[in-house]
Motif scaffolding. Sequence first.
Motif, PDB file in Angstrom:
ATOM      1  N   SER A  44      15.243   2.037  -4.772  1.00 51.12           N
ATOM      2  CA  SER A  44      14.862   3.342  -4.441  1.00 51.12           C
ATOM      3  C   SER A  44      13.652   3.795  -3.874  1.00 51.12           C
ATOM      4  CB  SER A  44      15.296   4.488  -5.279  1.00 51.12           C
ATOM      5  OG  SER A  44      15.026   5.769  -4.765  1.00 51.12           O
ATOM      6  N   ASP A  45      12.601   3.117  -4.473  1.00 49.81           N
ATOM      7  CA  ASP A  45      11.309   3.082  -4.215  1.00 49.81           C
ATOM      8  C   ASP A  45      10.839   2.612  -2.875  1.00 49.81           C
ATOM      9  OD1 ASP A  45      10.072   4.720  -6.517  1.00 49.81           O
ATOM     10  OD2 ASP A  45      10.347   2.556  -7.310  1.00 49.81           O
ATOM     11  N   ARG A  46      11.738   1.337  -2.723  1.00 51.02           N
ATOM     12  CA  ARG A  46      11.429   0.660  -1.557  1.00 51.02           C
ATOM     13  C   ARG A  46      12.129   1.267  -0.325  1.00 51.02           C
ATOM     14  NH1 ARG A  46       8.788  -4.073  -2.332  1.00 51.02           N
ATOM     15  NH2 ARG A  46       8.930  -4.875  -4.391  1.00 51.02           N
ATOM     16  N   GLU A  47      13.008   1.937  -0.435  1.00 45.96           N
ATOM     17  CA  GLU A  47      13.974   2.446   0.566  1.00 45.96           C
ATOM     18  C   GLU A  47      13.176   3.607   0.970  1.00 45.96           C
ATOM     19  OE1 GLU A  47      17.621   3.575  -1.172  1.00 45.96           O
ATOM     20  OE2 GLU A  47      18.563   1.674  -0.626  1.00 45.96           O
ATOM     21  N   ILE A  48      12.318   4.357   0.051  1.00 45.82           N
ATOM     22  CA  ILE A  48      11.643   5.591   0.176  1.00 45.82           C
ATOM     23  C   ILE A  48      10.327   5.187   1.010  1.00 45.82           C
ATOM     24  CG2 ILE A  48      10.048   7.289  -0.635  1.00 45.82           C
ATOM     25  CD1 ILE A  48      11.975   7.635  -3.171  1.00 45.82           C
ATOM     26  N   GLN A  52      -4.807   4.137   8.857  1.00 46.42           N
ATOM     27  CA  GLN A  52      -4.676   5.665   8.783  1.00 46.42           C
ATOM     28  C   GLN A  52      -3.271   6.214   8.795  1.00 46.42           C
ATOM     29  OE1 GLN A  52      -7.698   6.292   7.246  1.00 46.42           O
ATOM     30  NE2 GLN A  52      -7.681   8.223   8.437  1.00 46.42           N
ATOM     31  N   LEU A  53      -2.531   5.243   9.648  1.00 46.44           N
ATOM     32  CA  LEU A  53      -1.073   5.874   9.554  1.00 46.44           C
ATOM     33  C   LEU A  53      -0.423   5.160   8.407  1.00 46.44           C
ATOM     34  CD1 LEU A  53      -0.184   5.160  13.225  1.00 46.44           C
ATOM     35  CD2 LEU A  53      -0.626   7.246  12.297  1.00 46.44           C
ATOM     36  N   THR A  54      -0.941   3.868   7.729  1.00 42.84           N
ATOM     37  CA  THR A  54      -0.416   3.241   6.511  1.00 42.84           C
ATOM     38  C   THR A  54      -0.879   4.339   5.467  1.00 42.84           C
ATOM     39  OG1 THR A  54      -0.613   1.022   7.477  1.00 42.84           O
ATOM     40  CG2 THR A  54      -0.563   1.333   4.800  1.00 42.84           C
ATOM     41  N   LEU A  55      -1.916   5.009   5.356  1.00 39.83           N
ATOM     42  CA  LEU A  55      -2.071   5.836   4.240  1.00 39.83           C
ATOM     43  C   LEU A  55      -1.401   7.327   4.397  1.00 39.83           C
ATOM     44  CD1 LEU A  55      -6.040   5.492   4.180  1.00 39.83           C
ATOM     45  CD2 LEU A  55      -4.213   4.449   2.640  1.00 39.83           C
ATOM     46  N   ILE A  56      -0.972   7.521   5.607  1.00 42.69           N
ATOM     47  CA  ILE A  56      -0.187   8.747   5.516  1.00 42.69           C
ATOM     48  C   ILE A  56       1.230   8.445   5.528  1.00 42.69           C
ATOM     49  CG2 ILE A  56       1.027  10.419   7.240  1.00 42.69           C
ATOM     50  CD1 ILE A  56      -1.573  10.377   8.779  1.00 42.69           C
ATOM     51  N   ALA A  57       1.661   7.240   5.533  1.00 38.66           N
ATOM     52  CA  ALA A  57       2.974   6.640   5.043  1.00 38.66           C
ATOM     53  C   ALA A  57       2.757   6.782   3.572  1.00 38.66           C
ATOM     54  CB  ALA A  57       3.438   5.284   5.721  1.00 38.66           C
ATOM     55  N   ARG A  58       1.790   6.294   2.988  1.00 43.11           N
ATOM     56  CA  ARG A  58       1.765   6.175   1.479  1.00 43.11           C
ATOM     57  C   ARG A  58       1.855   7.591   0.973  1.00 43.11           C
ATOM     58  NH1 ARG A  58      -3.814   4.282  -1.390  1.00 43.11           N
ATOM     59  NH2 ARG A  58      -4.596   6.257  -0.469  1.00 43.11           N
ATOM     60  N   ALA A  59       1.276   8.636   1.604  1.00 46.55           N
ATOM     61  CA  ALA A  59       1.365   9.996   1.211  1.00 46.55           C
ATOM     62  C   ALA A  59       2.807  10.663   1.407  1.00 46.55           C
ATOM     63  CB  ALA A  59       0.479  10.721   1.978  1.00 46.55           C
ATOM     64  N   LEU A  60       3.423  10.111   2.548  1.00 45.89           N
ATOM     65  CA  LEU A  60       4.715  10.506   2.611  1.00 45.89           C
ATOM     66  C   LEU A  60       5.844  10.086   1.354  1.00 45.89           C
ATOM     67  CD1 LEU A  60       5.321  10.371   6.399  1.00 45.89           C
ATOM     68  CD2 LEU A  60       5.110  12.411   5.022  1.00 45.89           C
ATOM     69  N   ALA A  61       5.591   8.694   0.947  1.00 43.60           N
ATOM     70  CA  ALA A  61       6.134   8.045  -0.057  1.00 43.60           C
ATOM     71  C   ALA A  61       5.895   8.741  -1.544  1.00 43.60           C
ATOM     72  CB  ALA A  61       5.838   6.587  -0.095  1.00 43.60           C
ATOM     73  N   HIS A 101       7.199  -2.196  11.907  1.00 45.15           N
ATOM     74  CA  HIS A 101       6.968  -3.400  12.303  1.00 45.15           C
ATOM     75  C   HIS A 101       5.800  -4.063  11.439  1.00 45.15           C
ATOM     76  CE1 HIS A 101       4.676  -0.956  14.752  1.00 45.15           C
ATOM     77  NE2 HIS A 101       3.581  -2.062  15.162  1.00 45.15           N
ATOM     78  N   LEU A 102       5.017  -3.307  10.952  1.00 49.42           N
ATOM     79  CA  LEU A 102       3.628  -3.800  10.123  1.00 49.42           C
ATOM     80  C   LEU A 102       3.992  -3.897   8.702  1.00 49.42           C
ATOM     81  CD1 LEU A 102       0.999  -1.282  11.260  1.00 49.42           C
ATOM     82  CD2 LEU A 102       1.386  -3.516  12.321  1.00 49.42           C
ATOM     83  N   SER A 103       5.097  -3.654   8.097  1.00 48.23           N
ATOM     84  CA  SER A 103       5.308  -3.906   6.790  1.00 48.23           C
ATOM     85  C   SER A 103       5.013  -5.137   5.973  1.00 48.23           C
ATOM     86  CB  SER A 103       6.972  -3.729   6.677  1.00 48.23           C
ATOM     87  OG  SER A 103       7.444  -3.832   5.258  1.00 48.23           O
ATOM     88  N   ASP A 104       4.930  -6.202   6.652  1.00 49.39           N
ATOM     89  CA  ASP A 104       4.708  -7.404   6.080  1.00 49.39           C
ATOM     90  C   ASP A 104       3.396  -7.999   6.434  1.00 49.39           C
ATOM     91  OD1 ASP A 104       7.204  -7.583   4.594  1.00 49.39           O
ATOM     92  OD2 ASP A 104       8.102  -8.411   6.327  1.00 49.39           O
ATOM     93  N   VAL A 153       0.917  -1.123  -0.013  1.00 48.54           N
ATOM     94  CA  VAL A 153      -0.032   0.044  -0.032  1.00 48.54           C
ATOM     95  C   VAL A 153       0.733   1.277   0.009  1.00 48.54           C
ATOM     96  CG1 VAL A 153      -1.753   1.398   1.226  1.00 48.54           C
ATOM     97  CG2 VAL A 153      -1.837  -1.256   0.898  1.00 48.54           C
ATOM     98  N   VAL A 154       2.079   1.367   0.714  1.00 45.40           N
ATOM     99  CA  VAL A 154       2.893   2.272   0.933  1.00 45.40           C
ATOM    100  C   VAL A 154       3.687   2.600  -0.491  1.00 45.40           C
ATOM    101  CG1 VAL A 154       4.679   3.546   2.021  1.00 45.40           C
ATOM    102  CG2 VAL A 154       3.139   2.017   3.581  1.00 45.40           C
ATOM    103  N   LEU A 155       3.931   1.408  -1.130  1.00 42.63           N
ATOM    104  CA  LEU A 155       4.445   1.718  -2.479  1.00 42.63           C
ATOM    105  C   LEU A 155       3.719   2.103  -3.418  1.00 42.63           C
ATOM    106  CD1 LEU A 155       6.608  -1.654  -2.535  1.00 42.63           C
ATOM    107  CD2 LEU A 155       7.476   0.660  -2.802  1.00 42.63           C
ATOM    108  N   MET A 156       2.605   2.028  -3.290  1.00 42.22           N
ATOM    109  CA  MET A 156       1.575   2.638  -4.375  1.00 42.22           C
ATOM    110  C   MET A 156       1.663   4.312  -4.261  1.00 42.22           C
ATOM    111  SD  MET A 156      -1.856   0.505  -3.696  1.00 42.22           S
ATOM    112  CE  MET A 156      -2.034  -1.243  -3.726  1.00 42.22           C
TER     113      MET A 156
END
Length: 269
Positions: free
Chosen positions: A118-122, A149-158, A134-137, A100-103
């Motif tokens: 680079s995408d994965r590092e971001i 919600q925090l995952t969606l914010i992480a996606r926005a940061l990515a 810790h939720l990555s997988d 989801v974050v990679l999206m």
Amino acid sequence: MGIESLIKMEGISFGYTKKKVIDRISLSIARGEVVTLLGPNGCGKSTLLKIMLGLIIPDAGRVYFNGEDIRRLGARTMAREIAYVPQIHKSSFPYTVMDVVLMGRIPHKTFFFRYTKSDREIAEKALERLSIAHLSDRAYTEISGGERQLTLIARALAQGARTFIMDEPAGGLDYGNQLKLLDQIIRLSRDGYTFIKATHSPEHALWIADRAVMIKKGMIVADGPCDDIINTENLFHLYNARVNVLKFENGSFQVCVPQTICGCGKHLC
């Protein structure tokens, strides 16, 4: 010299069939501001956010981002600049949190693409920043509402965006997850991120926002610093509810208490 507007809306009107939902709204938001839209259900908050995002074309008026008409920017450019965090996001597919974050990297890709190192590092840095690495997988469908919600914010940061538009981000979250979400908004705002969010909670605005915009029947009825406009009179006008806004002795923290609970009529406790 005035503060330069990051987002500027001029004379925005919009309606579904014959019903006018937004009525001649003009609004400017500065870079780095945390702005909360307050108002009852059906007042036009969500519609206004969708117009800001370019998802709805207004019947009248213009929206500018960094001085450019958003109609000229294109969806890809908008996605690199502005991220949308919805109230509820459900996935029918068993994506992992990392998926989801990679999206968030998609606006930076061509039609046929593969995620790079680079995408994965971001994406990893975004997860670490929000303390959810810790939720990555974990399966996105199996984590809590607050973690989503925090995952969606992480996606926005990515995504690389520094402007977040959020529609009821704390809706449906338990109290603990609401506080975690608000804490992350505060942390990101200190680093210069801009937030425009709709909420039903005046307290959330008092706790984290620089400014509140009160909307009723598609029109702005009050706009200013939260401490100035979130008061008993305005909340009654907005929600038809008698609420006292109580300030702690040091003046740094405020809460909203219904007068029926407060038991003190029209006066502050």
